[in-house]
Design a protein around this motif. Structure first.
Motif, PDB file in Angstrom:
ATOM      1  N   LEU A 242      19.344  39.152   2.653  1.00  0.00           N
ATOM      2  CA  LEU A 242      18.206  39.761   3.356  1.00  0.00           C
ATOM      3  C   LEU A 242      17.077  40.098   2.391  1.00  0.00           C
ATOM      4  O   LEU A 242      15.917  40.164   2.796  1.00  0.00           O
ATOM      5  CB  LEU A 242      18.646  41.009   4.118  1.00  0.00           C
ATOM      6  N   LEU A 245      14.078  37.763   2.331  1.00  0.00           N
ATOM      7  CA  LEU A 245      13.201  37.605   3.500  1.00  0.00           C
ATOM      8  C   LEU A 245      11.771  37.241   3.129  1.00  0.00           C
ATOM      9  O   LEU A 245      11.204  36.281   3.667  1.00  0.00           O
ATOM     10  CB  LEU A 245      13.216  38.872   4.351  1.00  0.00           C
ATOM     11  N   ARG A 266      27.127  37.241   7.930  1.00  0.00           N
ATOM     12  CA  ARG A 266      26.435  37.487   9.199  1.00  0.00           C
ATOM     13  C   ARG A 266      24.930  37.603   8.969  1.00  0.00           C
ATOM     14  O   ARG A 266      24.122  37.132   9.764  1.00  0.00           O
ATOM     15  CB  ARG A 266      26.996  38.740   9.866  1.00  0.00           C
ATOM     16  N   TYR A 270      21.950  35.082  10.434  1.00  0.00           N
ATOM     17  CA  TYR A 270      20.690  35.554  11.012  1.00  0.00           C
ATOM     18  C   TYR A 270      19.507  34.805  10.401  1.00  0.00           C
ATOM     19  O   TYR A 270      18.599  34.360  11.108  1.00  0.00           O
ATOM     20  CB  TYR A 270      20.567  37.057  10.770  1.00  0.00           C
ATOM     21  N   GLU A 302      28.323  32.578  14.198  1.00  0.00           N
ATOM     22  CA  GLU A 302      27.751  33.576  15.090  1.00  0.00           C
ATOM     23  C   GLU A 302      26.272  33.273  15.347  1.00  0.00           C
ATOM     24  O   GLU A 302      25.930  32.512  16.235  1.00  0.00           O
ATOM     25  CB  GLU A 302      28.035  34.989  14.550  1.00  0.00           C
ATOM     26  N   LEU A 303      25.374  33.812  14.540  1.00  0.00           N
ATOM     27  CA  LEU A 303      23.950  33.612  14.845  1.00  0.00           C
ATOM     28  C   LEU A 303      23.379  32.286  14.341  1.00  0.00           C
ATOM     29  O   LEU A 303      22.314  31.855  14.791  1.00  0.00           O
ATOM     30  CB  LEU A 303      23.114  34.761  14.264  1.00  0.00           C
TER      31      LEU A 303
ATOM     32  N   LEU B 236      26.280  57.794   4.291  1.00  0.00           N
ATOM     33  CA  LEU B 236      27.256  56.698   4.252  1.00  0.00           C
ATOM     34  C   LEU B 236      26.760  55.508   3.434  1.00  0.00           C
ATOM     35  O   LEU B 236      27.540  54.865   2.719  1.00  0.00           O
ATOM     36  CB  LEU B 236      27.618  56.274   5.679  1.00  0.00           C
ATOM     37  N   TYR B 262      36.020  52.065   4.746  1.00  0.00           N
ATOM     38  CA  TYR B 262      35.294  51.615   5.945  1.00  0.00           C
ATOM     39  C   TYR B 262      33.865  52.097   5.917  1.00  0.00           C
ATOM     40  O   TYR B 262      33.648  53.259   5.637  1.00  0.00           O
ATOM     41  CB  TYR B 262      36.004  52.182   7.185  1.00  0.00           C
ATOM     42  N   PRO B 263      32.841  51.318   6.208  1.00  0.00           N
ATOM     43  CA  PRO B 263      32.869  49.905   6.572  1.00  0.00           C
ATOM     44  C   PRO B 263      32.674  48.987   5.372  1.00  0.00           C
ATOM     45  O   PRO B 263      32.162  47.884   5.537  1.00  0.00           O
ATOM     46  CB  PRO B 263      31.673  49.805   7.520  1.00  0.00           C
ATOM     47  N   ARG B 292      42.394  49.270  16.886  1.00  0.00           N
ATOM     48  CA  ARG B 292      41.610  48.325  16.092  1.00  0.00           C
ATOM     49  C   ARG B 292      42.045  48.304  14.626  1.00  0.00           C
ATOM     50  O   ARG B 292      41.447  47.598  13.814  1.00  0.00           O
ATOM     51  CB  ARG B 292      40.116  48.672  16.170  1.00  0.00           C
TER      52      ARG B 292
ATOM     53  N   PHE C 229      19.549  43.314  14.516  1.00  0.00           N
ATOM     54  CA  PHE C 229      19.127  41.970  14.936  1.00  0.00           C
ATOM     55  C   PHE C 229      17.906  41.965  15.863  1.00  0.00           C
ATOM     56  O   PHE C 229      17.915  42.575  16.927  1.00  0.00           O
ATOM     57  CB  PHE C 229      20.310  41.313  15.644  1.00  0.00           C
ATOM     58  N   GLY C 230      16.880  41.252  15.437  1.00  0.00           N
ATOM     59  CA  GLY C 230      15.686  41.042  16.231  1.00  0.00           C
ATOM     60  C   GLY C 230      14.961  39.855  15.623  1.00  0.00           C
ATOM     61  O   GLY C 230      15.593  39.003  14.984  1.00  0.00           O
ATOM     62  N   LEU C 236      15.472  43.062   8.241  1.00  0.00           N
ATOM     63  CA  LEU C 236      16.754  43.461   8.825  1.00  0.00           C
ATOM     64  C   LEU C 236      17.455  44.541   8.009  1.00  0.00           C
ATOM     65  O   LEU C 236      18.075  45.457   8.574  1.00  0.00           O
ATOM     66  CB  LEU C 236      17.651  42.222   8.989  1.00  0.00           C
ATOM     67  N   HIS C 237      17.350  44.469   6.688  1.00  0.00           N
ATOM     68  CA  HIS C 237      18.050  45.471   5.862  1.00  0.00           C
ATOM     69  C   HIS C 237      17.401  46.846   5.977  1.00  0.00           C
ATOM     70  O   HIS C 237      18.007  47.833   5.581  1.00  0.00           O
ATOM     71  CB  HIS C 237      18.131  45.024   4.410  1.00  0.00           C
ATOM     72  N   TYR C 262      23.804  44.762  15.721  1.00  0.00           N
ATOM     73  CA  TYR C 262      24.321  43.703  14.849  1.00  0.00           C
ATOM     74  C   TYR C 262      23.424  43.525  13.641  1.00  0.00           C
ATOM     75  O   TYR C 262      22.224  43.438  13.810  1.00  0.00           O
ATOM     76  CB  TYR C 262      24.371  42.405  15.651  1.00  0.00           C
ATOM     77  N   PRO C 263      23.891  43.377  12.414  1.00  0.00           N
ATOM     78  CA  PRO C 263      25.293  43.423  11.994  1.00  0.00           C
ATOM     79  C   PRO C 263      25.738  44.813  11.559  1.00  0.00           C
ATOM     80  O   PRO C 263      26.631  44.930  10.725  1.00  0.00           O
ATOM     81  CB  PRO C 263      25.297  42.468  10.791  1.00  0.00           C
ATOM     82  N   TYR C 264      25.121  45.830  12.097  1.00  0.00           N
ATOM     83  CA  TYR C 264      25.413  47.216  11.689  1.00  0.00           C
ATOM     84  C   TYR C 264      26.146  47.979  12.792  1.00  0.00           C
ATOM     85  O   TYR C 264      26.002  49.196  12.908  1.00  0.00           O
ATOM     86  CB  TYR C 264      24.110  47.928  11.329  1.00  0.00           C
ATOM     87  N   GLU C 265      26.899  47.268  13.636  1.00  0.00           N
ATOM     88  CA  GLU C 265      27.530  47.949  14.757  1.00  0.00           C
ATOM     89  C   GLU C 265      28.593  48.930  14.285  1.00  0.00           C
ATOM     90  O   GLU C 265      28.842  49.939  14.957  1.00  0.00           O
ATOM     91  CB  GLU C 265      28.111  46.942  15.753  1.00  0.00           C
ATOM     92  N   ARG C 266      29.206  48.681  13.127  1.00  0.00           N
ATOM     93  CA  ARG C 266      30.207  49.634  12.656  1.00  0.00           C
ATOM     94  C   ARG C 266      29.540  50.900  12.138  1.00  0.00           C
ATOM     95  O   ARG C 266      30.027  52.011  12.342  1.00  0.00           O
ATOM     96  CB  ARG C 266      31.093  48.991  11.583  1.00  0.00           C
ATOM     97  N   GLU C 267      28.396  50.736  11.488  1.00  0.00           N
ATOM     98  CA  GLU C 267      27.632  51.896  11.036  1.00  0.00           C
ATOM     99  C   GLU C 267      27.143  52.692  12.255  1.00  0.00           C
ATOM    100  O   GLU C 267      27.145  53.921  12.253  1.00  0.00           O
ATOM    101  CB  GLU C 267      26.436  51.442  10.193  1.00  0.00           C
ATOM    102  N   LEU C 289      25.859  36.027  20.647  1.00  0.00           N
ATOM    103  CA  LEU C 289      27.150  35.710  20.036  1.00  0.00           C
ATOM    104  C   LEU C 289      28.006  34.807  20.913  1.00  0.00           C
ATOM    105  O   LEU C 289      28.964  34.194  20.428  1.00  0.00           O
ATOM    106  CB  LEU C 289      27.895  37.006  19.689  1.00  0.00           C
ATOM    107  N   ARG C 299      34.405  45.489  17.828  1.00  0.00           N
ATOM    108  CA  ARG C 299      33.923  46.355  16.744  1.00  0.00           C
ATOM    109  C   ARG C 299      33.106  47.526  17.275  1.00  0.00           C
ATOM    110  O   ARG C 299      33.038  48.584  16.641  1.00  0.00           O
ATOM    111  CB  ARG C 299      33.117  45.545  15.722  1.00  0.00           C
TER     112      ARG C 299
END
Lengths: 369, 369, 369
Positions: A242, A245, A266, A270, A302-303, B236, B262-263, B292, C229-230, C236-237, C262-267, C289, C299
């Motif tokens: 990233l 970019l 991922r 993107y 994925e993307l 985090l 994690y993560p 999970r 994601f956009g 993105l970062h 996405y890709p930060y869904e865990r955060e 996806l 996730r």
């Protein structure tokens, strides 16, 4: 029986290995081999450790052992003993030929003790093409007489016709963060003088690194970037693609290929969606993930548009890696796409078409091989 | 029947829980319990929420309920009512003994209202050992008379012989980003004076945090780092272990153990491959991921060499967590390795060997327990 | 037959699509449609590429084709030809009505050529509600006479009563990194003067962006953030939601909803656990996806409490997306929870309850619809 048509196709599909190095040419000891199964550590493995006790080590024992006449999962000692009964060139012939690769695109930037382009072709019975490493070229220009920029351009002009692309290891030379715009001629000249005064070895100067990238853009042949996972000389968090970019926004039509990408696959996907000229592969990550490679291959899907994904092994050193990358990719893509088909999310016809795109068609279009 | 041999082994294998805290000693209300099922929130849960409606809450109802004589998936109210029929010590005996743990390595840095090392040993019928928290030690040194550095060293010298390792919560005190080199004696002295003048509580001074880390390196016993997921006092993104790269490059032979992760478990696995002295565990992430957890445990098995992965629960408070960490780890590792074996990527023999490494053998070697 | 009760429930459950845009109202050419299947690229797709050759393209052919009377996996040309036999409004009626959505929460911030709130309600036969975009409101205030802050507040006061929430695209206007505290009145006034002098279009001024966010907090209605994601105008970062930590610590009780992620869904899931007022959805990531959506939905179900997860499609343009988001979510959540039930980690009763929470109950509570 529908899934097995996909499985059969995956087993036999011809591959273009679009980023690879040479395999060893001469025998070495077990420590060399075990360290050759660890990418990240730049020191010898600790006494309590073994390169065999890793996903890659297990994958070697599972998938390479049968090619040496051993049962799957042969023990580490047994594998090593058997391996010693072959010459390194004999091993290369066995493993390279078993990979099902028609074309190797060889990064010749670091090649101590390993096969060159012609040797790789000869050992494998396939075609081999050169990928020129920009930082090596810069280091040659530093040693050349006269103006640095002219020397760089001349060497590039001389080496480009026989090369299918260029490669940058900026990830190892400070990473992607920060300005990557084209420096002015005066900046280049000044930076080169400073670097040459300091010896002109191991390029880390940002101005000259940027200069090289923009020369590669101008050349127009595909430009490969080491991204993510590598050895610990790389600050992994600065190898997040990233940070490219802004560079990509200026990169025009020159294809940019993001290599390896773990754990940023991922993010790389993107970028492949965001830019018409961006591609990605899983490279050495697939070998190092072994039994976990399918989960990674799935994330590569994925993307990223399917016409932007390519295959490579990034094999270097043990010829096992040149074969294993192909074996694990075949197994992984077969499993992942097989599940898409089994879930009726994809048709089998589409799955086979995507296998062909990634295995060779995208790379053939991209590199003209 | 081959897979079931692995399953049987996983069910019974003895564990070393290499990072854990005390369990509660006295009864509390339902709010305490439900908040005890949320790690990240430092405020009381909102009225509309329930700690039971989470992966951890579901896992408690699935795996802990049967130990209290309830059916699997007993309702939240039913679980709470039943739990109230036990004393907290009675619950501790039930859950600690069911975990199959032979050794608890206890971080005593924060221990309000929970069992100490001896109590944990007594309640569980197993061995317990201390892990000394560096920031707590620093706070004691701040209150001690005389030179700060000498006081720190003396307390460390006094506590080290009975401790198996040290622990840092730098992640909560500004994170890993930035310089982590050893400060000079003058810098330490100046920083300590400033801190003491401000009260000498809750250490956040970077100089003194760095001082503590380098004292721990010098001690040579394993140094544990909280990494990633914790409560929201932690930024985090500053607890990404990749920011430790420069520190690890200077860390010599002292083992460094990355906890929870994690993560950033894939980044932690990379570091475990890159440095002979780096280890990782999944810690509290496994409890909080519940159903999970297998996907997470699988990611712990990517780049990390198998001799560098250890087990912990990070249980704190409800004794359920000390048991559940073990139950979920057993279920998860069994499932993940079972699939590797079913796919013929690993042999069952290897899978059983890796279970032993992670369950206890790596930790036994590392801590000498 | 237990799992099929869950499957039946998932197939029929009513959805609140809590973040969506309008669908196209007038016919366009194939290039528009194929570009409409790529979110990230802001340029026309390259000649060698096709929007159909992606997870989203494959998902359209798999799940949308049957609604147009075609077989699953109909070819791209076939799909396009068939689509051309419908008017755009006819397509909208087919796809919107098939989504099983009772309420659409419509971001009206960018609406060129697409249905407005009333049209979406009419075409779908469901309710539709407005979500006001803060940056659009700011751009209106810039064009209004008099004091900027007063103009902003007045427009917000005027539009708020009929809106169910607000939305910020800060991710596209410099990202989340940096100070997000409330600016002083003097700072706002000065920044507004500067911006107005420059034309007052496309707000990127951090002071005014921060001002808007704090006005939204004061309003108290749910505030949605584009996260992750956009398109490539977004760095993105800098759209990692962890950079919102300080803002969230100051955000009081106003609900904050993290979109797409996405890709930060865990955060994002971590933040939903850490703050009583934080929610998340998978938004457009699920569409993009395709066959990989189940892994992403899984996730989303990690650290986030189950009462903090909501559903949206983020459909914009092709009406396929409004339907496909629902279809893929139904398929994905059914598969993920079905596996939890099959593994006896969750009861089926709980799984059905969690489906209801995410499908509509959480959003109904949150937005009062």
């Amino acid at each position: 029986m529908s899934v097995s048509e996909l499985a059969r196709h995956v087993a036999d599909v011809a591959l273009i290995d679009q980023h690879v190095h040479g395999c060893w040419l001469a025998a070495g000891d077990r420590a060399r081999f075990e360290n050759g199964l660890n990418e990240a550590n730049t020191e010898p493995l600790a006494d309590f450790d073994s390169g065999f006790d890793s996903q890659l080590g297990f994958a070697v024992r599972a998938h390479c052992a049968p090619l040496l006449g051993l049962p799957k999962h042969a023990g580490a000692d047994e594998y090593w003993d058997r391996r010693c009964q072959f010459s390194e060139l004999g091993l290369a012939r066995v493993f390279l030929r078993a990979a099902g690769v028609t074309d190797w695109l060889v990064d010749t930037g670091y090649a101590e003790g390993v096969a060159d382009v012609a040797q790789l072709a000869d050992l494998s019975g396939a075609r081999a093409h050169e990928v020129v490493r920009l930082e090596q070229l810069a280091e040659q220009a530093a040693q050349a007489p006269g103006d640095y920029a002219s020397a760089f351009e001349e060497i590039l002009r001389w080496r480009a016709p026989s090369a299918v692309g260029t490669k940058s290891i900026l990830a190892y030379r400070g990473g992607f963060e920060g300005d990557l715009s084209e420096p002015s001629a005066a900046e280049v000249s000044e930076a080169a003088a400073r670097w040459r005064a300091g010896g002109g070895t191991r390029l880390r100067d940002r101005v000259l690194l940027r200069f090289g990238l923009h020369q590669a853009l101008r050349l127009g042949k595909p430009l490969q970037f080491h991204v993510g996972f590598g050895d610990r000389d790389c600050d992994l968090h600065r190898a997040n693609p990233l940070y490219l970019l802004d560079f990509l926004r200026q990169s025009g039509d020159t294809p940019i290929v993001l290599l390896h990408c773990y754990p940023y696959e991922r993010e790389a996907g993107y970028l492949a969606q965001a830019f018409n000229n961006v591609y990605l592969d899983g490279g050495l990550s697939i070998n190092y993930l072994g039994a976990r490679a399918p989960a990674f291959i799935a994330r590569l899907l994925e993307l990223a548009p399917f016409r932007k994904i390519v295959y490579s092994s990034d094999g270097f050193g043990p010829a096992e890696l040149h074969f294993l990358g192909a074996a694990l990719w075949r197994k992984g893509i077969g499993q992942v796409l097989g599940e898409f088909v089994a879930d009726d999310d994809w048709s089998e016809h589409d799955a086979i078409r995507v296998v062909d795109l990634i295995a060779h068609a995208n790379a053939a279009r991209l590199y003209g091989v």
